[in-house]
Design an enzyme around this catalytic site. Structure first.
Site, short mmCIF file in Angstrom:
data_model
loop_
_atom_site.label_atom_id
_atom_site.label_comp_id
_atom_site.label_asym_id
_atom_site.label_seq_id
_atom_site.Cartn_x
_atom_site.Cartn_y
_atom_site.Cartn_z
N CYS A 123 0.85 -1.20 0.00
CA CYS A 123 0.00 0.00 0.00
C CYS A 123 0.89 1.25 0.00
CB CYS A 123 -0.91 0.01 1.22
SG CYS A 123 -2.07 1.42 1.22
N ASP A 129 0.41 3.75 1.67
CA ASP A 129 0.33 4.34 3.02
C ASP A 129 1.73 4.66 3.56
OD1 ASP A 129 0.09 4.49 6.00
OD2 ASP A 129 -2.00 4.01 5.57
N ARG A 188 2.83 4.84 6.39
CA ARG A 188 3.23 4.13 7.61
C ARG A 188 3.73 2.71 7.34
NH1 ARG A 188 -2.53 5.19 10.22
NH2 ARG A 188 -3.00 4.56 8.08
N HIS A 222 -2.26 -4.00 4.94
CA HIS A 222 -2.14 -3.60 6.34
C HIS A 222 -3.52 -3.35 6.93
CE1 HIS A 222 -2.83 0.86 5.82
NE2 HIS A 222 -2.57 0.52 4.57
N CYS A 243 -6.35 0.00 6.66
CA CYS A 243 -6.06 0.60 5.34
C CYS A 243 -7.20 1.55 4.95
CB CYS A 243 -5.91 -0.50 4.30
SG CYS A 243 -5.51 0.14 2.65
#
Ligand code: CO
Length: 214
Positions: free
Chosen positions: A42, A44, A46, A98, A101
């Protein structure tokens, strides 16, 4: 939040310190890359691929998009996959989702954000496919389960590409893995959907889905 100028300064310090520890590091990498892994994760912020699995530059080839999707006609993802499998000859493809998400949650809630809703439709397709598993669950639990199911479905999508099927047809050793990352403790979990041959795809995916329900 740091400024862009600070990022450039960070980079200068990092490059100097790496070169101080190993003078051959950058010249060796500049000459070639030989990563053993292709990571589909992803976007993302993080979930930084190299950092969470302790790999240095040169050790993992990375493709990231919103909600770690492998869409059958996405030339961006497919091109990266082809390069990883056919040129770099990676032995492992890792699809990593994750929990929490944003893309998966938006799809589950039917939220509207504009263009990206069309991308997230692929996750709604996953949800519809597994509604029997998702429907009985509490909303937060259902979202986390959908994050897991999405990884399993994307492993299937990787395995069903012509790129992977041709690699297996040539006898190339290639395993597709499905992992999920927890933002709250930094831990990865193997969803045990690893596929390394053509005939295994559906059976491995079904077993992994059943294991989630236990
Ligand atoms: Co995400």
């Amino acid at each position: 939040m740091p400024t862009p100028a600070q990022l450039l300064e960070n980079n200068r310090r990092w490059a100097e310190s790496v070169a101080r520890d190993d003078a051959d590091f950058f010249p060796t990498l500049a000459a070639q890359q030989q990563p053993g892994f292709f990571w589909i994760g992803c976007a993302d912020s993080r979930v930084p691929a190299n950092q969470i699995v302790g790999l240095a530059p040169g050790e993992v080839f990375v493709h990231r998009n919103v909600a770690n999707l492998v869409v059958h006609t996405d030339l961006n993802c497919l091109s990266a996959l082809q390069y990883a499998v056919e040129v770099l000859q990676v032995g492992h493809v890792i699809v990593c989702g994750h929990y929490g998400c944003g893309g998966v949650c938006a799809a589950w809630e039917g939220a509207r954000f504009g263009l990206i809703d069309n991308w997230l439709r692929h996750i709604e397709d996953v949800a519809e496919r597994h509604m029997d598993v998702l429907r009985p669950l509490e909303p937060r639990h259902a979202q986390n389960r959908l994050c897991e199911l999405n990884v399993i479905e994307q492993v299937r999508n990787v395995a069903r590409t012509t790129i992977v099927q041709d690699a297996w047809g040539r006898g190339q050793e290639l395993a597709i893995h499905g992992w999920i990352y927890a933002l709250d403790d930094g831990r990865l979990r193997d969803l045990e959907v690893t596929v390394s041959a053509l005939g295994e795809i559906d059976q491995r995916a079904q077993a992994a889905v059943r294991a989630l329900s236990d």
